[in-house]
Design a protein around this motif. Structure first.
Motif, PDB file in Angstrom:
ATOM      1  N   PRO A 141       0.832  -1.214   0.000  1.00 56.55           N
ATOM      2  CA  PRO A 141       0.000   0.000   0.000  1.00 56.55           C
ATOM      3  C   PRO A 141       0.863   1.259   0.000  1.00 56.55           C
ATOM      4  O   PRO A 141       1.911   1.303   0.641  1.00 56.55           O
ATOM      5  N   PHE A 142       0.388   2.253  -0.716  1.00 52.77           N
ATOM      6  CA  PHE A 142       1.057   3.556  -0.765  1.00 52.77           C
ATOM      7  C   PHE A 142       0.327   4.508   0.165  1.00 52.77           C
ATOM      8  O   PHE A 142      -0.878   4.703   0.041  1.00 52.77           O
ATOM      9  N   ARG A 143       1.075   5.094   1.098  1.00 51.68           N
ATOM     10  CA  ARG A 143       0.482   6.012   2.068  1.00 51.68           C
ATOM     11  C   ARG A 143       1.094   7.405   1.967  1.00 51.68           C
ATOM     12  O   ARG A 143       1.096   8.156   2.925  1.00 51.68           O
ATOM     13  N   GLY A 144       1.664   7.713   0.801  1.00 42.70           N
ATOM     14  CA  GLY A 144       2.207   9.046   0.579  1.00 42.70           C
ATOM     15  C   GLY A 144       3.705   9.170   0.722  1.00 42.70           C
ATOM     16  O   GLY A 144       4.241  10.274   0.631  1.00 42.70           O
ATOM     17  N   GLU A 145       4.409   8.068   0.913  1.00 43.27           N
ATOM     18  CA  GLU A 145       5.860   8.116   1.099  1.00 43.27           C
ATOM     19  C   GLU A 145       6.551   8.554  -0.194  1.00 43.27           C
ATOM     20  O   GLU A 145       6.400   7.925  -1.217  1.00 43.27           O
ATOM     21  N   LYS A 146       7.356   9.605  -0.096  1.00 43.67           N
ATOM     22  CA  LYS A 146       8.052  10.133  -1.280  1.00 43.67           C
ATOM     23  C   LYS A 146       9.168   9.208  -1.765  1.00 43.67           C
ATOM     24  O   LYS A 146       9.562   9.247  -2.922  1.00 43.67           O
ATOM     25  N   GLU A 147       9.692   8.345  -0.889  1.00 38.78           N
ATOM     26  CA  GLU A 147      10.791   7.448  -1.261  1.00 38.78           C
ATOM     27  C   GLU A 147      10.303   6.122  -1.833  1.00 38.78           C
ATOM     28  O   GLU A 147      11.095   5.253  -2.167  1.00 38.78           O
ATOM     29  N   ASP A 148       8.997   5.971  -1.993  1.00 39.92           N
ATOM     30  CA  ASP A 148       8.404   4.733  -2.509  1.00 39.92           C
ATOM     31  C   ASP A 148       8.920   4.428  -3.925  1.00 39.92           C
ATOM     32  O   ASP A 148       8.958   5.315  -4.775  1.00 39.92           O
ATOM     33  N   LYS A 149       9.309   3.173  -4.148  1.00 38.91           N
ATOM     34  CA  LYS A 149       9.818   2.750  -5.463  1.00 38.91           C
ATOM     35  C   LYS A 149       9.054   1.529  -5.984  1.00 38.91           C
ATOM     36  O   LYS A 149       9.519   0.811  -6.854  1.00 38.91           O
ATOM     37  N   GLU A 150       7.877   1.296  -5.433  1.00 34.66           N
ATOM     38  CA  GLU A 150       7.102   0.104  -5.763  1.00 34.66           C
ATOM     39  C   GLU A 150       6.764   0.010  -7.254  1.00 34.66           C
ATOM     40  O   GLU A 150       6.814  -1.067  -7.839  1.00 34.66           O
ATOM     41  N   LEU A 151       6.433   1.136  -7.877  1.00 31.35           N
ATOM     42  CA  LEU A 151       6.073   1.090  -9.308  1.00 31.35           C
ATOM     43  C   LEU A 151       7.272   0.752 -10.188  1.00 31.35           C
ATOM     44  O   LEU A 151       7.106   0.120 -11.238  1.00 31.35           O
TER      45      LEU A 151
END
Length: 179
Positions: A141-151
């Motif tokens: 789940p994405f909760r707004g984290e700017k460091e997210d690289k899931e995509l």
């Protein structure tokens, strides 16, 4: 290049995060009383993945909300095969969770000419897509984290599947380990 597979993407917590409270960073846009944050690399993901897959959006959120959010997050030249909201979901009582779930039953796509062997669905909520065993890819789940690289990880994984004749035969539970 022929695109054989249909990739269905969830909206909330998969592509965006909408919150009634502002996070530490500026939102990408507003929708009614919500601060909306696009998942990092979303524009790039749409542009790159559209070269290899047909794309659809299916959310269990209100249909008007889904349509309006899609208008705000879709880059130019990206076309969706479907954009479905809650009215296309099936309401089912989950006895284990003791609540009602809006399920996304991919079988409904057969009326549009899609074969289940050629459909993938990406969702952060397994309960909503568990009836689609063999088609589902669960994303964090994405909760707004700017460091997210899931995509970025998802894109690399999906490239491995783009020529599959039957995605249902491929083990996807541990998809991150295969990239």
């Amino acid at each position: 290049m022929s695109k054989n597979l249909l990739l269905i993407l969830d909206l909330d917590e998969t592509l965006i995060h909408a919150s009634s409270t502002k996070l530490d960073t500026e939102p990408d846009f507003f929708y009614e009383q919500y601060f909306v944050y696009k998942r990092p690399f979303l524009d790039t993901f749409f542009k790159e993945i559209s070269a290899h897959f047909l794309i659809g959006i299916w959310s269990s959120a209100d249909d008007i909300y889904v349509q309006e959010i899609i208008q705000k997050i879709t880059p130019e030249n990206i076309n969706f095969e479907i954009v479905w909201g809650k009215n296309r979901c099936s309401l089912k009582r989950d006895v284990d969770l003791d609540q009602y779930i809006f399920e996304k039953r991919l079988k409904k796509l057969e009326t549009k000419g899609f074969k289940l062997e050629q459909v993938l669905i990406v969702d952060d909520t397994p309960e909503k897509v568990k009836v689609n065993y063999g088609n589902a890819i669960y994303i964090n789940p994405f909760r707004g984290e700017k460091e997210d690289k899931e995509l970025l990880d998802l894109y690399r994984y999906l490239l491995q599947l783009k020529s599959s004749l039957n995605v249902r035969t491929i083990e996807k539970r541990y998809w991150k380990q295969s990239i």
